[in-house]
Design an enzyme around this catalytic site. Structure first.
Site, PDB file in Angstrom:
ATOM      1  N   LYS A  36     -26.865 -59.323  46.040  1.00 56.91           N
ATOM      2  CA  LYS A  36     -26.803 -58.390  44.913  1.00 56.91           C
ATOM      3  C   LYS A  36     -27.127 -59.051  43.582  1.00 56.91           C
ATOM      4  O   LYS A  36     -27.633 -58.394  42.652  1.00 56.91           O
ATOM      5  CB  LYS A  36     -25.438 -57.709  44.879  1.00 56.91           C
ATOM      6  CG  LYS A  36     -25.206 -56.746  46.037  1.00 56.91           C
ATOM      7  CD  LYS A  36     -23.861 -56.060  45.928  1.00 56.91           C
ATOM      8  CE  LYS A  36     -23.721 -54.944  46.970  1.00 56.91           C
ATOM      9  NZ  LYS A  36     -23.811 -55.422  48.342  1.00 56.91           N
TER      10      LYS A  36
ATOM     11  N   LYS B  11     -17.472 -57.787  43.076  1.00 55.06           N
ATOM     12  CA  LYS B  11     -18.249 -57.460  44.269  1.00 55.06           C
ATOM     13  C   LYS B  11     -18.758 -58.720  44.954  1.00 55.06           C
ATOM     14  O   LYS B  11     -19.153 -59.678  44.292  1.00 55.06           O
ATOM     15  CB  LYS B  11     -19.465 -56.597  43.900  1.00 55.06           C
ATOM     16  CG  LYS B  11     -19.141 -55.187  43.450  1.00 55.06           C
ATOM     17  CD  LYS B  11     -20.431 -54.423  43.201  1.00 55.06           C
ATOM     18  CE  LYS B  11     -20.185 -52.981  42.846  1.00 55.06           C
ATOM     19  NZ  LYS B  11     -21.457 -52.250  42.628  1.00 55.06           N
TER      20      LYS B  11
ATOM     21  N   GLY C 278     -21.057 -51.793  52.819  1.00 56.54           N
ATOM     22  CA  GLY C 278     -20.142 -51.003  53.642  1.00 56.54           C
ATOM     23  C   GLY C 278     -18.743 -50.902  53.076  1.00 56.54           C
ATOM     24  O   GLY C 278     -17.779 -50.681  53.806  1.00 56.54           O
ATOM     25  N   GLY C 279     -18.609 -51.047  51.746  1.00 56.64           N
ATOM     26  CA  GLY C 279     -17.297 -50.925  51.120  1.00 56.64           C
ATOM     27  C   GLY C 279     -16.446 -52.174  51.214  1.00 56.64           C
ATOM     28  O   GLY C 279     -15.303 -52.182  50.746  1.00 56.64           O
TER      29      GLY C 279
ATOM     30  N   GLU D 140     -19.006 -56.489  37.527  1.00 56.16           N
ATOM     31  CA  GLU D 140     -19.712 -55.448  36.797  1.00 56.16           C
ATOM     32  C   GLU D 140     -18.717 -54.576  36.043  1.00 56.16           C
ATOM     33  O   GLU D 140     -17.530 -54.541  36.369  1.00 56.16           O
ATOM     34  CB  GLU D 140     -20.495 -54.537  37.761  1.00 56.16           C
ATOM     35  CG  GLU D 140     -21.705 -55.146  38.398  1.00 56.16           C
ATOM     36  CD  GLU D 140     -22.411 -54.167  39.314  1.00 56.16           C
ATOM     37  OE1 GLU D 140     -23.594 -54.395  39.587  1.00 56.16           O
ATOM     38  OE2 GLU D 140     -21.784 -53.183  39.766  1.00 56.16           O
TER      39      GLU D 140
ATOM     40  N   GLU E 111     -29.993 -47.128  45.769  1.00 58.83           N
ATOM     41  CA  GLU E 111     -28.748 -46.447  45.417  1.00 58.83           C
ATOM     42  C   GLU E 111     -28.449 -46.595  43.929  1.00 58.83           C
ATOM     43  O   GLU E 111     -28.624 -47.664  43.347  1.00 58.83           O
ATOM     44  CB  GLU E 111     -27.600 -46.985  46.260  1.00 58.83           C
ATOM     45  CG  GLU E 111     -27.878 -46.895  47.760  1.00 58.83           C
ATOM     46  CD  GLU E 111     -26.626 -46.942  48.601  1.00 58.83           C
ATOM     47  OE1 GLU E 111     -25.513 -46.956  48.040  1.00 58.83           O
ATOM     48  OE2 GLU E 111     -26.753 -46.960  49.836  1.00 58.83           O
TER      49      GLU E 111
ATOM     50  N   GLU F 286     -27.706 -50.885  44.361  1.00 61.91           N
ATOM     51  CA  GLU F 286     -28.171 -51.779  45.414  1.00 61.91           C
ATOM     52  C   GLU F 286     -29.323 -51.126  46.160  1.00 61.91           C
ATOM     53  O   GLU F 286     -29.599 -49.927  45.989  1.00 61.91           O
ATOM     54  CB  GLU F 286     -27.049 -52.119  46.396  1.00 61.91           C
ATOM     55  CG  GLU F 286     -26.516 -50.936  47.186  1.00 61.91           C
ATOM     56  CD  GLU F 286     -25.394 -51.326  48.120  1.00 61.91           C
ATOM     57  OE1 GLU F 286     -25.110 -52.522  48.259  1.00 61.91           O
ATOM     58  OE2 GLU F 286     -24.806 -50.419  48.738  1.00 61.91           O
TER      59      GLU F 286
ATOM     60  N   ARG G  61     -32.711 -50.963  55.352  1.00 67.58           N
ATOM     61  CA  ARG G  61     -32.594 -50.510  56.741  1.00 67.58           C
ATOM     62  C   ARG G  61     -32.532 -48.990  56.740  1.00 67.58           C
ATOM     63  O   ARG G  61     -32.453 -48.358  55.685  1.00 67.58           O
ATOM     64  CB  ARG G  61     -31.301 -51.052  57.365  1.00 67.58           C
ATOM     65  CG  ARG G  61     -30.068 -50.715  56.525  1.00 67.58           C
ATOM     66  CD  ARG G  61     -28.767 -51.054  57.206  1.00 67.58           C
ATOM     67  NE  ARG G  61     -27.635 -51.005  56.308  1.00 67.58           N
ATOM     68  CZ  ARG G  61     -27.013 -49.911  55.903  1.00 67.58           C
ATOM     69  NH1 ARG G  61     -27.468 -48.728  56.296  1.00 67.58           N
ATOM     70  NH2 ARG G  61     -25.965 -49.958  55.096  1.00 67.58           N
TER      71      ARG G  61
ATOM     72  N   VAL H 235     -27.141 -44.454  57.757  1.00 68.59           N
ATOM     73  CA  VAL H 235     -26.399 -43.554  58.643  1.00 68.59           C
ATOM     74  C   VAL H 235     -26.767 -42.104  58.332  1.00 68.59           C
ATOM     75  O   VAL H 235     -26.917 -41.268  59.225  1.00 68.59           O
ATOM     76  CB  VAL H 235     -24.877 -43.756  58.467  1.00 68.59           C
ATOM     77  CG1 VAL H 235     -24.091 -42.765  59.319  1.00 68.59           C
ATOM     78  CG2 VAL H 235     -24.478 -45.186  58.811  1.00 68.59           C
TER      79      VAL H 235
END
Length: 480
Positions: free
Chosen positions: A115, A158, A164-165, A200, A275, A288, A292, A295
């Protein structure tokens, strides 16, 4: 021409890729660990090979997976999502072995997977990012405190290699900074084998908007409109909607152009997602890029009519993109609800076990992506996702109505699932109006628990006690 694809994944996404292979008349190869022997992807693939006895390690054994691909004659590997899908070293191993990796180049995955590097590249190319820092691991605690004061509380820590949280901590006051920083580092190291952490400005109650990118190997890049992923619990998406029901066409075009520019800045190829966070003043910030398939990709497929998995394979095969931005004209609204094996009444703990009855929802404009079947035993080792219920409507209101109807038809017994909780969400006024942000679940949790029917509870008094206990935990967490 690609003639055989090994799917380096399991469950729902592996089944989805196998179906795309069949549509293209391409042979499919499944891999599985011992606990997954009865999983549907093993049963429906043309070939299947065991990659170990440990539930998780086999799916992370890149060398073994590449060896199997070479041995069985597979000329491409599809990584799905999760596991090795954003591991640049795996993509590089495939490239070096002469196997096509169905995704972007390894160097792009490396850059976007960190990131800090991603933030630097976006800033360099004029893409708006949330005010923040570079990695903090080399800083003293006093320096980190000064950085936080400069940014302004609340801040969010972060993991540089996170997703994925995981590896995320929100800090509201200085006295919590040290403890949160150390906890974030530990979690980052545990999940991503990389303890780099950055900071951030915490954008309070934003909307989470992401744009689907489609790019070939010849510099042609377009977006397939946006998805609103704001319905989340603990940074995990629960319901996604395409397109976002609450942004203007002008803002949609502006963010879409920015998303394409972000992809071009890194030389992106194949399918990806950019995103953004969108605040109350319609200011948006790059968050980010997921390198890929997501979902939630089916809702984009439903509104655009474009099969994203098939497109991934065709692009990897060297085909030129035969679409221009002007060709993308989304129709209607699509909603995806993630049905998971979790017990709502016990703080959403996983609920594995044998499925004695399985009747997925059917009817017009209803789609179910799943790996379930009657008498399948849900193992305790993996993500708790059971099925993705996707519905479409000509309007947002009709899509929500269809989602409620389909959820009420869905039957998965004898394990606990989040179906009743998802039904409760469809009854909340703000959700039905399309006006919500990432605080939706937390804000409405008390109301949601009250509306959630517990199909496993026969004694009404027990239900009341369970509701009271759950609400008390919420109040205590808020006070702390």
């Amino acid at each position: 021409m690609i003639h055989k694809i090994l799917i380096a994944n399991r469950g729902e996404i592996a089944v989805r890729v196998i179906r795309a292979c069949r549509d293209l008349h391409i042979k499919s190869v499944a891999v599985y660990t011992e606990p997954d022997y009865e999983c549907l992807h093993v049963k429906v693939a043309d070939e299947a090979y065991r990659i170990g006895t440990d539930a998780i390690r086999g799916y992370l054994d890149s060398k073994r997976i590449v060896e199997i691909a070479k041995a069985c004659g597979a000329d491409a590997i599809h990584p799905g999502y999760g596991f090795l899908s954003e591991n640049y070293e795996f993509a590089k191993e495939c490239e070096e072995a002469g196997i096509i990796f169905i995704g972007p180049k390894s160097d792009v995955i490396r850059k976007m997977g960190n990131k800090n590097i991603a933030r630097y590249l976006m800033k360099k190319n004029g893409i708006p990012v949330v005010p923040g820092t570079e990695k903090l691991n080399h800083c003293t605690l006093e320096e980190i405190k000064l950085q936080a004061l400069k940014i302004g509380y609340p801040v969010i820590l972060k993991a540089s290699g996170g997703g994925g949280g995981r590896g995320i901590r929100v800090v509201h006051k200085e006295e919590d900074l040290e403890k949160s920083f150390e906890a974030c580092k530990r979690e980052a190291l545990s999940f991503f084998k990389n303890d780099e952490v950055f900071m951030e400005k915490y954008v309070i109650n934003p909307r989470h908007i992401e744009f689907q990118i489609l790019a070939d190997n010849y510099g042609n890049i377009i977006h397939l409109c946006e998805r609103d992923c704001s319905i989340q619990r603990r940074h995990q998406k629960i319901i996604e909607i395409a397109p976002c029901p609450s942004i203007s066409e002008k803002l949609r075009k502006t963010i879409g152009v920015t998303a394409v520019a972000a992809a071009k800045a890194v030389g992106y190829t194949n399918v990806g997602t950019v995103e953004f966070l969108l605040d109350d003043y319609n200011r948006f910030y790059f968050m980010e890029m997921n390198t890929r398939i997501q979902v939630e990709h089916p809702i984009t497929e439903e509104i655009t009519g474009i099969d994203l998995i098939t497109r991934q394979i065709r692009i990897a095969n060297g085909e030129i993109l035969d679409l221009e931005q002007s060709d993308i004209k989304p129709r209607g609204f699509a909603i995806e609800a993630r049905i998971t094996a979790e017990n709502v009444w016990k703080n959403f703990i996983p609920s594995p076990g044998k499925i004695t009855e399985y009747f997925p929802a059917l009817g017009p404009s209803v789609r179910v992506d799943s790996h379930l079947y009657k008498d399948y035993t849900v193992p305790p080792y993996y993500d708790s996702l059971l099925a993705k219920l996707i519905v479409k409507g000509s309007s947002y209101d009709s899509a929500v109505n269809r989602l409620e109807r389909a959820l009420k038809e869905f039957v998965i017994d004898d394990i606990r699932t989040t179906v009743p909780f998802l039904i409760a969400i469809t009854k909340i006024r703000e959700f039905r109006r399309g006006y919500f942000d990432t605080s939706f679940i937390e804000t409405h949790m008390e109301e949601l628990l009250e509306k959630t029917e517990d199909r496993h509870q026969e004694n009404k008094e027990e239900v009341i006690v369970a509701i009271a206990a759950a609400l008390q935990k919420i109040k205590e967490s808020r006070q702390s």
